[in-house]
Design a protein around this motif. Structure first.
Motif, short mmCIF file in Angstrom:
data_model
loop_
_atom_site.label_atom_id
_atom_site.label_comp_id
_atom_site.label_asym_id
_atom_site.label_seq_id
_atom_site.Cartn_x
_atom_site.Cartn_y
_atom_site.Cartn_z
N UNK A 53 0.84 -1.20 0.00
CA UNK A 53 0.00 0.00 0.00
C UNK A 53 0.87 1.25 0.00
N UNK A 54 1.89 1.26 0.87
CA UNK A 54 2.78 2.43 0.94
C UNK A 54 3.52 2.64 -0.38
N UNK A 55 3.89 1.57 -1.04
CA UNK A 55 4.59 1.68 -2.33
C UNK A 55 3.71 2.35 -3.38
N UNK A 56 2.39 2.25 -3.19
CA UNK A 56 1.45 2.87 -4.12
C UNK A 56 1.03 4.26 -3.64
N UNK A 57 1.64 4.74 -2.55
CA UNK A 57 1.31 6.05 -2.01
C UNK A 57 0.01 6.07 -1.21
N UNK A 58 -0.43 4.90 -0.74
CA UNK A 58 -1.68 4.79 0.00
C UNK A 58 -1.42 4.60 1.48
N UNK A 59 -2.39 4.99 2.30
CA UNK A 59 -2.28 4.85 3.75
C UNK A 59 -2.61 3.43 4.16
N UNK A 60 -1.93 2.95 5.20
CA UNK A 60 -2.22 1.63 5.75
C UNK A 60 -2.10 1.70 7.27
N UNK A 61 -3.13 1.26 7.97
CA UNK A 61 -3.09 1.27 9.43
C UNK A 61 -2.91 -0.14 10.00
N UNK A 62 -2.91 -1.15 9.15
CA UNK A 62 -2.65 -2.52 9.54
C UNK A 62 -1.50 -3.04 8.69
#
Length: 106
Positions: A53-62
């Motif tokens: 998710x981070x590699x795609x610039x998206x937020x991840x909380x888990x």
């Protein structure tokens, strides 16, 4: 057609079972993906990590998420009760800090 969705999200310990979080995320993803065909009623089975998710610039909380879809509750139960899945629970229990789960029909 009504199907049953099953989503599970895990936060992992920074270190567990002699490995760091990144290693355990990779191991857990591989072990989960190996369970994708345990039920003949599995329609969809996706495992996504926070790193992806981070590699795609998206937020991840888990740290890792399983999204799966089954034909019905019996198919989900067949997956959940399969010996390979049951064996995986011990590993996940040892490395997880927290877990959230939700099932719904749509």
């Amino acid at each position: 057609m009504t199907t049953l969705k099953h989503i599970v999200m895990w936060k992992l310990h920074e270190h567990a079972e002699g490995a760091d979080k990144a290693t355990n995320v990779r191991l857990m993803k591989d072990k989960l993906l190996a369970c994708a065909q345990l039920s003949s009623g599995t329609l969809r089975f996706e495992v996504v990590t926070a790193q992806e998710a981070h590699a795609q610039g998206l937020e991840a909380t888990y740290d890792i998420v399983l999204f799966s879809e089954f034909t019905d509750k019996a198919a989900l139960d067949a997956y959940a009760e399969h010996p390979q899945h049951v064996a995986l629970k011990g590993f996940i229990g040892a490395i997880r800090e927290s877990r959230q789960c939700m099932d719904w029909e749509s």
